[in-house]
Design an enzyme around this catalytic site. Structure first.
Site, PDB file in Angstrom:
ATOM      1  CG  ASP A  35      39.839  13.587   3.879  1.00  0.00           C
ATOM      2  OD1 ASP A  35      38.929  14.433   4.013  1.00  0.00           O
ATOM      3  OD2 ASP A  35      39.804  12.705   3.001  1.00  0.00           O
TER       4      ASP A  35
ATOM      5  CG  HIS B  39      38.491  14.248  -4.338  1.00  0.00           C
ATOM      6  ND1 HIS B  39      38.541  13.520  -3.173  1.00  0.00           N
ATOM      7  CD2 HIS B  39      38.015  13.392  -5.294  1.00  0.00           C
ATOM      8  CE1 HIS B  39      38.120  12.290  -3.415  1.00  0.00           C
ATOM      9  NE2 HIS B  39      37.796  12.188  -4.694  1.00  0.00           N
TER      10      HIS B  39
ATOM     11  CE  LYS C 243      38.362  18.631  -2.368  1.00  0.00           C
ATOM     12  NZ  LYS C 243      37.800  18.267  -1.054  1.00  0.00           N
TER      13      LYS C 243
END
EC number: 3.4.17.-
Length: 480
Positions: free
Chosen positions: A378, A287, A246
């Site tokens: 989330d 993100h 990530k």
């Protein structure tokens, strides 16, 4: 069969409880010993064949089947089709049978945070103040709730998912399959930085170049700057057990002082992150909110984009061309809008309000454009994850069948080559299966009622159903 034995006593249940029946679990004194064992280890001579008859079978990808049957042999789906067509060999060796109104694949949430602290959204500061033991206890409870609610797989994108996955896999606790990124990678002054604290405090705890003796490098965030630091950051997460990487490729909402519209990490840094992950057969999830960060992540080769709040037709066409998955995470926005920003610092609340409408338009645009979508909230394990299915239909514009596909068949794409065959009711796929008492194609909100999920199989083992205790044990005969 060897079993860790626990007695389960039902406790008083609140009518508003999201958990269904609540149990008090205590060890049986007869079973106490000093050796830690898995919860269940089946002997090799068991038949291990389960037949499930369903009034309606939703395969995950494809049209539903009426009057269908599914056969589980060991951990694998061995047959899916009309109940009249079940091979006789399975009828002769059946270990258990079930008849349910609706059968479908287990649900996925593809954007979780295994932080386990009590105030995650308050500029991340509580993460440093919370002892990992407290985090682990909260996460264990949340993972148990997730499985009871029909979620058989989670993708953790910043947290202790690698560590929790090990405890689930060795039978210490009960929960879904967990595919974790370990820490999310952030630049200094990026979305993973903690602006409320001195830089030395943050870098001393989360800086990639500062692991202390005895320190596992196992936090939810990892700060790295420059190509060599980001390379090391990727390697540290893989060492930890990460199945996906990530990266914070733009500013965000919860990070107090950065701007969601600005790109983060240089093109060179992003390129190294993707290359290093690919060398270990991992994909990178980015993100991103603003278009600058979105385009940088696409160019670098990221295969899963989260949020994507300021996207347009150019973005959607590129994502389709390159086979990039979109995880919108609408739930967290809707939850904070409904609560008037409760729990957020004022800077984060202002940023969320500023992007909420653009995010919804982007989500609707992606659905209309035919971008491949998986669902993620989330939020934290055990949270209101089924809201994402409702928002996909009522806000995004999906049909209920499309929303179910996004929460099942599409979801394994979120971990790329690290995913097993799962997410669909197909022969040869892992038997992650749930049963419902009502038809979700008629009411997508049925997933929000835990009691509506009557059965949960993970890897072919029944963890929720009649006579099944809170640890997946046979409550009718726990000594077997």
């Amino acid at each position: 069969m060897v079993r860790r034995i626990a007695s389960a006593t039902p406790m008083v249940q609140s009518p508003m409880s999201p958990l269904g029946t609540t149990y008090c679990v205590r060890p049986n004194p007869v079973s106490l010993n000093l050796q830690r064992r898995p919860l269940v280890i089946a002997s090799t001579d068991e038949a291990k064949v389960t037949i499930i008859y369903a009034g309606l079978l939703i395969p995950g990808d494809g049209e539903p089947l009426r009057n269908a049957a599914l056969v589980i042999s060991d951990k694998i789906i061995a047959f899916v089709g009309s109940e009249a067509d079940i091979p006789k060999k399975y009828l002769r060796s059946t270990q258990s049978t079930h008849r349910v109104p609706v059968l479908m694949p287990g649900l996925w949430d593809c954007h979780m945070h295994f932080g386990g602290d009590d105030d995650y959204y308050n500029d991340y500061t509580s993460g440093l103040a919370t002892h990992p033991a407290s985090s682990g206890a909260r996460l264990a409870r949340g993972c148990w709730e997730a499985l009871q609610n029909g979620y058989t797989s989670y993708r953790d994108l910043a947290g202790y998912g690698c560590e929790v996955a090990k405890a689930i896999n060795d039978g210490t606790i009960v929960g879904p399959n967990v595919y974790s990124s370990g820490a999310a990678l952030s630049q200094t002054a990026g979305h993973g930085d903690i602006f409320a604290l001195p830089a030395g405090e943050v870098l001393g705890s989360y800086g990639v170049m500062n692991p202390r003796p005895g320190y596992w490098g196992a936090g939810p965030l990892c700060i790295a700057d420059g190509v060599e630091e980001v390379r090391r950051a990727v390697r540290l997460q893989i060492r930890r057990g990460a199945k996906v990487i990530k990266v914070m490729a733009s500013g965000g909402v919860m990070s107090r002082d950065d701007n969601p519209n600005f790109a983060q990490f240089s093109p060179e840094e992003l390129k190294v992150i993707v290359e290093e992950a690919a060398r270990q057969n991992r994909i990178v999830s980015a993100h991103v909110h603003g278009k600058a960060g979105i385009m940088a992540a696409i160019k670098a080769g990221c295969k899963s984009l989260e949020h994507v709040s300021y996207a347009d037709e150019e973005v959607w066409e590129l994502m389709k061309e390159k086979g990039i998955l979109y995880v919108a995470t609408r739930s967290v926005i809707e939850i904070f809008l409904a609560s008037n920003g409760e729990g957020l610092v004022k800077e984060s609340w202002a940023k969320l309000q500023a992007l909420a409408d653009s995010h919804l338009k982007a989500y609707q645009g992606a659905i209309k454009a035919g971008v491949t979508i998986a669902l993620g909230t989330d939020t934290a394990p055990g949270g209101p994850t089924a809201l994402e299915l409702q928002f996909a239909v009522e806000r995004g514009g999906m049909t209920p069948l499309e929303a179910i596909k996004a929460a099942t068949a599409n979801a394994p794409l979120s971990v790329g080559p690290q995913a097993p065959l799962t997410g669909q009711l197909r022969e040869g796929y892992e038997a992650d299966v749930i049963a419902l008492e009502e038809n979700p194609l008629e009411d997508i909100k049925v997933f929000q009622e835990p009691k509506a999920v009557t059965h949960v199989w993970k890897g072919g083992k029944l963890f929720k159903g009649p006579g099944i205790g809170p640890w997946g044990e046979d409550a009718r005969n726990p000594f077997l």
